[in-house]
Motif scaffolding. Structure first.
Motif, PDB file in Angstrom:
ATOM      1  N   ALA A 144      -6.026  47.078  37.823  1.00 55.95           N
ATOM      2  CA  ALA A 144      -5.568  48.451  37.617  1.00 55.95           C
ATOM      3  C   ALA A 144      -5.346  48.699  36.133  1.00 55.95           C
ATOM      4  CB  ALA A 144      -4.273  48.709  38.381  1.00 55.95           C
ATOM      5  N   LEU A 145      -5.599  49.927  35.723  1.00 53.32           N
ATOM      6  CA  LEU A 145      -5.294  50.376  34.365  1.00 53.32           C
ATOM      7  C   LEU A 145      -4.243  51.473  34.465  1.00 53.32           C
ATOM      8  CD1 LEU A 145      -8.885  50.794  32.844  1.00 53.32           C
ATOM      9  CD2 LEU A 145      -7.315  48.890  32.465  1.00 53.32           C
ATOM     10  N   PHE A 146      -3.086  51.256  33.855  1.00 57.33           N
ATOM     11  CA  PHE A 146      -2.078  52.308  33.720  1.00 57.33           C
ATOM     12  C   PHE A 146      -2.296  52.939  32.347  1.00 57.33           C
ATOM     13  CE2 PHE A 146      -0.417  49.588  36.970  1.00 57.33           C
ATOM     14  CZ  PHE A 146       0.273  50.444  37.841  1.00 57.33           C
ATOM     15  N   THR A 162     -14.622  50.617  36.600  1.00 56.83           N
ATOM     16  CA  THR A 162     -14.597  50.999  38.013  1.00 56.83           C
ATOM     17  C   THR A 162     -15.767  50.358  38.761  1.00 56.83           C
ATOM     18  OG1 THR A 162     -13.637  53.127  37.387  1.00 56.83           O
ATOM     19  CG2 THR A 162     -14.519  52.953  39.612  1.00 56.83           C
ATOM     20  N   LYS A 163     -16.932  50.377  38.144  1.00 57.91           N
ATOM     21  CA  LYS A 163     -18.135  49.848  38.799  1.00 57.91           C
ATOM     22  C   LYS A 163     -18.082  48.332  38.963  1.00 57.91           C
ATOM     23  CE  LYS A 163     -23.096  49.206  37.904  1.00 57.91           C
ATOM     24  NZ  LYS A 163     -24.187  49.468  36.942  1.00 57.91           N
ATOM     25  N   PHE A 164     -17.783  47.621  37.869  1.00 60.34           N
ATOM     26  CA  PHE A 164     -17.857  46.156  37.903  1.00 60.34           C
ATOM     27  C   PHE A 164     -16.571  45.499  38.402  1.00 60.34           C
ATOM     28  CE2 PHE A 164     -20.990  47.113  34.456  1.00 60.34           C
ATOM     29  CZ  PHE A 164     -22.116  46.649  35.122  1.00 60.34           C
ATOM     30  N   TYR A 165     -15.411  46.117  38.110  1.00 66.13           N
ATOM     31  CA  TYR A 165     -14.135  45.465  38.407  1.00 66.13           C
ATOM     32  C   TYR A 165     -13.295  46.236  39.430  1.00 66.13           C
ATOM     33  CZ  TYR A 165     -15.441  42.490  34.566  1.00 66.13           C
ATOM     34  OH  TYR A 165     -16.129  41.595  33.771  1.00 66.13           O
ATOM     35  N   TYR A 166     -13.863  47.298  39.992  1.00 65.65           N
ATOM     36  CA  TYR A 166     -13.178  48.094  41.024  1.00 65.65           C
ATOM     37  C   TYR A 166     -11.767  48.462  40.593  1.00 65.65           C
ATOM     38  CZ  TYR A 166     -17.131  46.282  43.601  1.00 65.65           C
ATOM     39  OH  TYR A 166     -18.409  45.959  43.992  1.00 65.65           O
ATOM     40  N   SER A 167     -11.599  48.719  39.303  1.00 62.23           N
ATOM     41  CA  SER A 167     -10.261  48.974  38.776  1.00 62.23           C
ATOM     42  C   SER A 167      -9.762  50.370  39.154  1.00 62.23           C
ATOM     43  CB  SER A 167     -10.266  48.842  37.249  1.00 62.23           C
ATOM     44  OG  SER A 167      -8.969  49.083  36.739  1.00 62.23           O
ATOM     45  N   GLU A 168      -8.512  50.425  39.532  1.00 64.59           N
ATOM     46  CA  GLU A 168      -7.850  51.711  39.720  1.00 64.59           C
ATOM     47  C   GLU A 168      -7.432  52.229  38.345  1.00 64.59           C
ATOM     48  OE1 GLU A 168      -4.945  51.878  43.115  1.00 64.59           O
ATOM     49  OE2 GLU A 168      -5.160  49.702  43.013  1.00 64.59           O
ATOM     50  N   ALA A 169      -7.529  53.533  38.132  1.00 63.81           N
ATOM     51  CA  ALA A 169      -7.045  54.157  36.900  1.00 63.81           C
ATOM     52  C   ALA A 169      -5.850  55.031  37.275  1.00 63.81           C
ATOM     53  CB  ALA A 169      -8.134  54.982  36.247  1.00 63.81           C
ATOM     54  N   GLU A 183       7.257  52.029  37.571  1.00 64.02           N
ATOM     55  CA  GLU A 183       6.011  52.313  38.285  1.00 64.02           C
ATOM     56  C   GLU A 183       5.096  51.091  38.309  1.00 64.02           C
ATOM     57  OE1 GLU A 183       2.449  55.662  38.059  1.00 64.02           O
ATOM     58  OE2 GLU A 183       3.487  55.072  36.224  1.00 64.02           O
ATOM     59  N   ILE A 184       4.962  50.423  37.161  1.00 62.52           N
ATOM     60  CA  ILE A 184       4.104  49.241  37.068  1.00 62.52           C
ATOM     61  C   ILE A 184       4.655  48.119  37.939  1.00 62.52           C
ATOM     62  CG2 ILE A 184       3.246  47.439  35.509  1.00 62.52           C
ATOM     63  CD1 ILE A 184       3.358  49.695  33.285  1.00 62.52           C
ATOM     64  N   ASN A 185       5.965  47.900  37.860  1.00 62.65           N
ATOM     65  CA  ASN A 185       6.577  46.833  38.662  1.00 62.65           C
ATOM     66  C   ASN A 185       6.457  47.099  40.155  1.00 62.65           C
ATOM     67  OD1 ASN A 185       7.349  45.040  36.646  1.00 62.65           O
ATOM     68  ND2 ASN A 185       9.293  46.083  36.265  1.00 62.65           N
ATOM     69  N   VAL A 212      -3.589  45.434  34.552  1.00 67.18           N
ATOM     70  CA  VAL A 212      -3.009  44.509  35.529  1.00 67.18           C
ATOM     71  C   VAL A 212      -4.121  43.880  36.357  1.00 67.18           C
ATOM     72  CG1 VAL A 212      -1.534  44.289  37.575  1.00 67.18           C
ATOM     73  CG2 VAL A 212      -0.852  45.824  35.722  1.00 67.18           C
ATOM     74  N   ASN A 213      -4.085  42.563  36.491  1.00 63.92           N
ATOM     75  CA  ASN A 213      -4.942  41.872  37.453  1.00 63.92           C
ATOM     76  C   ASN A 213      -4.034  41.087  38.394  1.00 63.92           C
ATOM     77  OD1 ASN A 213      -6.106  38.972  38.165  1.00 63.92           O
ATOM     78  ND2 ASN A 213      -7.809  40.400  38.150  1.00 63.92           N
ATOM     79  N   TYR A 214      -4.321  41.161  39.678  1.00 63.87           N
ATOM     80  CA  TYR A 214      -3.516  40.390  40.638  1.00 63.87           C
ATOM     81  C   TYR A 214      -4.452  39.642  41.574  1.00 63.87           C
ATOM     82  CZ  TYR A 214      -4.829  44.045  43.917  1.00 63.87           C
ATOM     83  OH  TYR A 214      -5.572  44.901  44.686  1.00 63.87           O
ATOM     84  N   ILE A 215      -3.959  38.529  42.096  1.00 64.17           N
ATOM     85  CA  ILE A 215      -4.674  37.811  43.148  1.00 64.17           C
ATOM     86  C   ILE A 215      -3.628  37.266  44.107  1.00 64.17           C
ATOM     87  CG2 ILE A 215      -4.838  35.742  41.710  1.00 64.17           C
ATOM     88  CD1 ILE A 215      -7.433  35.029  43.191  1.00 64.17           C
TER      89      ILE A 215
END
Length: 427
Positions: A144-146, A162-169, A183-185, A212-215
């Motif tokens: 995610a990108l905040f 968005t295409k390669f990393y499916y990141s939320e904006a 909000e981030i927490n 943010v990257n999570y697994i």
């Protein structure tokens, strides 16, 4: 002054053995649509995108481990190399010139062997395969990108993440720092199933974006331990000191290997769903020798040398975590420019001079018999026994050992750690 980019590399690795089969909630259904997996029957293909980046990701994992070891002293180590490399690979989409070259080198990518496009396609494929909801393991990874209103992202950067990393904006008001932190927490807490809370304490006043990257991983042993066999036992921290731990026991066939050259035992403990773990037990005084030899080739050799054999196995229950200042560790690995006023992240946003001000990573692991402390299931296993010549080896993880969790579908090292004191929960 350069505006600050704050990387939160977040991870919860819950290595456990909980129940499966619950209905997908709305968020998981959305993830299923987003991450439509490729045909797994192709997973062995040498030319698939994820296969091309696997060697570099493994090399990065062991290089980063050795850097962490220098600072960890006699403490537990646990982190996700894949979380860290994914986050910085995503950031590299906006890096240019020497900043980009340093990032690629730090992540162990050689652009004479691998085109930049192939790197991002590789991570795209890894994300697709890891997030397949039909696997027999709970495994979720995302980004995610905040983004603060002061920052105008370039259309290409936004499209590529968005295409390669499916990141939320996610739009965020960093002028109201307490609310942005909250909000981030909250996002982190939700994605890690409430296992990591209040990680971000504050934001630099110049911060305009947080990545943010999570697994999250929760797996069931293919062969769970019986909780009736768990008992208190000694774990030897060194030749003079020990702590009491809950020690689990099994006597079954496992894939094992005795590495005489490195003086260690390797025991494979697979999970359901094409994820496996290697537990590596060095002989007394051989830990440094084994750690120094941690390379992609070493682990490949161990995997190829495994043979099924009955053993008496002792493994401690433990819950440990690790927190790391990735910025500090990367700088010691030669990745310096992205954190400095010389940073070239001109591919991220219009008319903004950006650098990375912080990069943090937190990981946690929970190893137990069946993964659910509230479980009320008791299984009593009765087996025939026979006297075998020679008797099965007794492999007791009652002294410091290494742990590697590998996703077999993507050939990715999900987690890597050293357990020197299973009784110490805090990082």
């Amino acid at each position: 002054m350069k505006s600050a980019l704050y990387l939160c590399l977040l991870l919860l690795g819950l290595q456990a053995q909980g129940p499966h089969g619950s209905k997908l909630n709305d968020e998981e259904q959305e993830q299923e649509k987003l991450h439509s997996p490729q045909d797994h029957s192709q997973a062995e293909g040498e030319h698939l995108p994820h296969t091309k980046i696997a060697p570099s990701n493994s090399n990065f994992a062991f290089r980063f481990y050795k850097q962490v070891r220098e600072e960890a002293g006699n403490k537990n180590i646990f982190f996700s190399p894949l979380s860290i490399s994914t986050a910085f690979a995503m950031l590299s989409l906006g890096a240019r010139s020497n900043t980009l070259r340093q990032l690629h080198k730090g992540l162990a990518f050689n652009l004479t062997e691998r085109e930049e496009q192939e790197i991002h396609e590789g991570f795209q494929h890894v994300l697709q395969l890891l997030n397949d909801p039909h696997r027999d393991v709970q495994l979720n990874m995302g980004n995610a990108l905040f983004i603060d209103g002061r920052l105008q992202l370039l259309e290409k950067f936004l499209r590529d993440v968005t295409k390669f990393y499916y990141s939320e904006a996610i739009s965020s008001d960093f002028q109201n720092s307490p609310e942005a932190v909250k909000e981030i927490n909250k996002y982190i807490e939700t994605k890690t199933h409430s296992k990591i809370v209040d990680l971000v304490k504050s934001l630099d006043p110049e911060t305009v974006m947080v990545l943010v990257n999570y697994i999250f991983f929760k797996g069931s042993w293919e062969r769970p331990f019986s909780n009736l066999a768990t008992r208190e036992d000694d774990f030897f921290l060194d030749t003079k000191n020990s702590v009491k731990v809950k020690m689990m026991h099994q006597s079954k066939d496992f894939n094992i290997h005795r590495d005489e050259k490195l003086s260690c035992w390797v025991v494979e403990m697979p999970y359901k769903g094409n994820v496996t773990s290697l537990f590596v037990l060095p002989d007394e005084g051989a830990m440094k020798q084994v750690e120094d030899a941690l390379l992609k080739e070493t682990v490949s050799n161990w995997m190829e040398s495994l043979k099924k054999r009955k053993i008496y196995l002792d493994l401690p229950k433990f819950s440990i975590s690790g927190s790391y200042d990735v910025k500090n560790l990367f700088e010691k690995m030669g990745v310096t420019e992205v954190f400095s006023d010389q940073a070239d992240l001109s591919g991220v946003a219009e008319n903004s001079l950006l650098k990375v001000s912080k990069a943090i990573h937190k990981a946690a692991v929970d190893v137990r018999e069946n993964g659910t402390e509230a479980a009320a299931v008791t299984v009593i296993e009765v087996t025939l026994y026979s006297i075998e010549i020679p008797p099965p080896p007794h492999i007791s993880f009652n002294k410091p050992f290494l742990m590697i969790i590998i996703d077999k579908i993507t050939n990715s090292i999900l987690f890597l750690g050293k357990i020197v004191n299973p009784a110490s929960k805090e990082d």
